[in-house]
Design a protein around this motif. Structure first.
Motif, PDB file in Angstrom:
ATOM      1  N   LEU A 284       0.811  -1.212   0.000  1.00 41.99           N
ATOM      2  CA  LEU A 284       0.000   0.000   0.000  1.00 41.99           C
ATOM      3  C   LEU A 284       0.851   1.272   0.000  1.00 41.99           C
ATOM      4  CD1 LEU A 284      -2.694  -1.096   2.627  1.00 41.99           C
ATOM      5  CD2 LEU A 284      -2.958  -0.989   0.134  1.00 41.99           C
ATOM      6  N   ALA A 285       2.173   1.090  -0.185  1.00 44.27           N
ATOM      7  CA  ALA A 285       3.101   2.215  -0.268  1.00 44.27           C
ATOM      8  C   ALA A 285       3.149   3.042   1.008  1.00 44.27           C
ATOM      9  CB  ALA A 285       2.777   3.107  -1.463  1.00 44.27           C
ATOM     10  N   ARG A 286       2.933   2.395   2.156  1.00 52.91           N
ATOM     11  CA  ARG A 286       3.056   3.077   3.432  1.00 52.91           C
ATOM     12  C   ARG A 286       4.511   3.034   3.896  1.00 52.91           C
ATOM     13  NH1 ARG A 286      -2.207   0.050   6.119  1.00 52.91           N
ATOM     14  NH2 ARG A 286      -3.819   1.312   5.058  1.00 52.91           N
ATOM     15  N   PRO A 287       4.992   4.118   4.492  1.00 53.39           N
ATOM     16  CA  PRO A 287       6.410   4.204   4.851  1.00 53.39           C
ATOM     17  C   PRO A 287       6.838   3.095   5.816  1.00 53.39           C
ATOM     18  CG  PRO A 287       5.361   6.357   5.006  1.00 53.39           C
ATOM     19  CD  PRO A 287       4.255   5.367   4.808  1.00 53.39           C
ATOM     20  N   GLY A 288       7.962   2.488   5.504  1.00 51.97           N
ATOM     21  CA  GLY A 288       8.596   1.563   6.433  1.00 51.97           C
ATOM     22  C   GLY A 288       8.072   0.152   6.440  1.00 51.97           C
ATOM     23  N   GLY A 289       7.046  -0.155   5.647  1.00 48.89           N
ATOM     24  CA  GLY A 289       6.446  -1.484   5.710  1.00 48.89           C
ATOM     25  C   GLY A 289       7.429  -2.597   5.406  1.00 48.89           C
ATOM     26  N   ALA A 290       8.144  -2.464   4.301  1.00 45.73           N
ATOM     27  CA  ALA A 290       9.112  -3.497   3.931  1.00 45.73           C
ATOM     28  C   ALA A 290      10.236  -3.573   4.953  1.00 45.73           C
ATOM     29  CB  ALA A 290       9.671  -3.203   2.541  1.00 45.73           C
ATOM     30  N   GLY A 291      10.650  -2.424   5.455  1.00 46.98           N
ATOM     31  CA  GLY A 291      11.712  -2.402   6.455  1.00 46.98           C
ATOM     32  C   GLY A 291      11.309  -3.118   7.728  1.00 46.98           C
ATOM     33  N   ARG A 292      10.071  -2.914   8.181  1.00 49.80           N
ATOM     34  CA  ARG A 292       9.607  -3.584   9.400  1.00 49.80           C
ATOM     35  C   ARG A 292       9.533  -5.092   9.197  1.00 49.80           C
ATOM     36  NH1 ARG A 292       6.320   0.900   9.336  1.00 49.80           N
ATOM     37  NH2 ARG A 292       4.497  -0.244   8.553  1.00 49.80           N
ATOM     38  N   ALA A 293       9.011  -5.521   8.042  1.00 50.05           N
ATOM     39  CA  ALA A 293       8.944  -6.955   7.773  1.00 50.05           C
ATOM     40  C   ALA A 293      10.347  -7.555   7.748  1.00 50.05           C
ATOM     41  CB  ALA A 293       8.230  -7.204   6.443  1.00 50.05           C
ATOM     42  N   GLY A 294      11.277  -6.859   7.082  1.00 45.13           N
ATOM     43  CA  GLY A 294      12.647  -7.357   7.019  1.00 45.13           C
ATOM     44  C   GLY A 294      13.321  -7.376   8.379  1.00 45.13           C
ATOM     45  N   ALA A 295      13.064  -6.353   9.189  1.00 45.31           N
ATOM     46  CA  ALA A 295      13.669  -6.293  10.516  1.00 45.31           C
ATOM     47  C   ALA A 295      13.173  -7.432  11.403  1.00 45.31           C
ATOM     48  CB  ALA A 295      13.365  -4.945  11.167  1.00 45.31           C
ATOM     49  N   ILE A 296      11.893  -7.774  11.287  1.00 44.18           N
ATOM     50  CA  ILE A 296      11.361  -8.889  12.075  1.00 44.18           C
ATOM     51  C   ILE A 296      12.052 -10.190  11.698  1.00 44.18           C
ATOM     52  CG2 ILE A 296       9.325 -10.334  12.464  1.00 44.18           C
ATOM     53  CD1 ILE A 296       7.631  -7.782  12.289  1.00 44.18           C
ATOM     54  N   VAL A 297      12.183 -10.435  10.408  1.00 46.21           N
ATOM     55  CA  VAL A 297      12.851 -11.661   9.953  1.00 46.21           C
ATOM     56  C   VAL A 297      14.307 -11.662  10.410  1.00 46.21           C
ATOM     57  CG1 VAL A 297      13.605 -12.971   7.933  1.00 46.21           C
ATOM     58  CG2 VAL A 297      11.316 -11.962   7.977  1.00 46.21           C
ATOM     59  N   ALA A 298      14.997 -10.530  10.233  1.00 45.16           N
ATOM     60  CA  ALA A 298      16.397 -10.449  10.641  1.00 45.16           C
ATOM     61  C   ALA A 298      16.540 -10.615  12.149  1.00 45.16           C
ATOM     62  CB  ALA A 298      16.984  -9.110  10.207  1.00 45.16           C
ATOM     63  N   GLY A 299      15.613 -10.026  12.913  1.00 42.77           N
ATOM     64  CA  GLY A 299      15.669 -10.143  14.364  1.00 42.77           C
ATOM     65  C   GLY A 299      15.502 -11.568  14.833  1.00 42.77           C
TER      66      GLY A 299
END
Length: 336
Positions: A284-299
């Motif tokens: 939906l082109a909301r800021p940070g969405g991909a980053g949050r998903a990636g951070a969860i996986v990386a965490g």
């Protein structure tokens, strides 16, 4: 039933947090349910001990602040144990040195102890970001990385396996039953941000007292400062790895069944839902969405790696925890 006397313990270690320490103490003094006393436990820092002793030498009546040195080895666990031993209250509350409590913080803690089975009450910790706002990539599910209440914890007044140490309280008899915080786990002055000492204590407590009830009341709110250095992915990764190491130590101490009980639900339900939300926001082109998903996986992967390494190390080395009984100190011994 009258409210229990509450002693508040704040463990401190650096003059860099001078203003934060003063703000933490001021927030305790402003409570609607007054604390019996505030104990500032200084972790092997003579200059800070001297400075705080002078600052609070003449406390106003009814707002007693006592400054004392950590009587054990360097680290948060020994500092807390020092505060417990020197305190006079029926309940001992713990507040981080870089946090401020809302006015009714202790009132909500006190209310929880109306039930004699309740041995511990924790609260909700809200982040104050140095940059003024949450980084767009930083998932709420990982707010424990910065010492705050994370998305996935139950809301309201609920029974839990363990409380979170920076915003928590215990009945004094809890320490009589289980001993104090274990040294050899948690923060000890090392650069690696270990934790989980309160988890280990709470599990040990419920083993010693199977009838014990541990609660979180999310009306007991504190606001915790997050410095700019902790808003970056490098710290996020370091803290996640350290959490894995810490969980391995807890599992070794109390067994994987109890040591990882809450974490299984967190990793199988809370985190996948967070990834889905992040990916949806990205679509939906909301800021940070991909980053949050990636951070969860990386965490998750980083914490899992820390857990594996910690487990292997624990098998190869004689990693021991020291859990001594809490012995009340004479009032005259409570100061430097």
């Amino acid at each position: 039933m009258s409210s229990p006397d509450i002693s508040v313990v704040i463990c401190v270690y650096t003059e860099d947090r001078w203003e934060d320490i003063l703000a933490a103490v001021a927030s305790v003094r402003a409570q609607s349910c007054p604390a019996r006393e505030t104990l500032l436990v200084v972790d092997h820092n003579a200059a800070l001990l001297d400075r705080l002793t002078k600052e609070y030498k003449e406390s106003e009546e009814g707002t007693v602040v006592r400054v004392l040195a950590n009587a054990g080895p360097r680290g948060l666990s020994a500092g807390r144990n020092t505060g417990i031993a020197a305190s006079r209250g029926e309940v001992i509350a713990f507040l981080d040195d870089d946090a401020v409590a809302e006015r009714d913080w202790l009132r909500h803690f006190a209310a929880g102890y109306a039930d004699p089975r309740v041995m511990a009450v924790g609260g909700r910790t809200v982040p104050i970001w140095a940059s003024g706002r949450r980084p767009a990539w930083f998932p709420e599910e990982f707010d424990w990385v910065v010492g705050c209440t994370y998305k996935g914890l139950p809301r309201g007044l609920v029974r839990v396996r363990n409380v979170l140490g920076g915003n928590a309280s215990f009945r004094r008899t809890a320490f009589d039953a289980a001993g104090g915080f274990a040294t050899g786990i948690g923060r000890d002055g090392d650069k690696r941000p270990l934790g989980c000492e309160e988890t280990e204590l709470c599990i040990r407590l419920t083993r010693a007292r199977p009838d014990a009830v541990l609660l979180i009341d999310d009306r007991a709110v504190i606001h915790h400062r997050v410095p700019e250095a902790r808003e970056h992915f490098g710290y996020f990764r370091t803290r996640a790895y350290a959490e894995g190491l810490s969980k391995a130590l807890v599992a070794r101490s109390v067994g994987a069944d109890k040591g990882l009980e809450s974490e299984r639900r967190y990793t199988t339900r809370v985190l996948p839902a967070g990834v889905v939300r992040g990916l949806r926001d990205a679509v939906l082109a909301r800021p940070g969405g991909a980053g949050r998903a990636g951070a969860i996986v990386a965490g998750v992967l980083t914490a899992a790696g820390g857990y594996v390494v910690g487990t292997v190390r624990a098998r190869k080395t004689d990693t021991t925890f020291q859990v001594a009984p809490i012995e009340r100190r004479a009032e005259g011994d409570a100061h430097e």
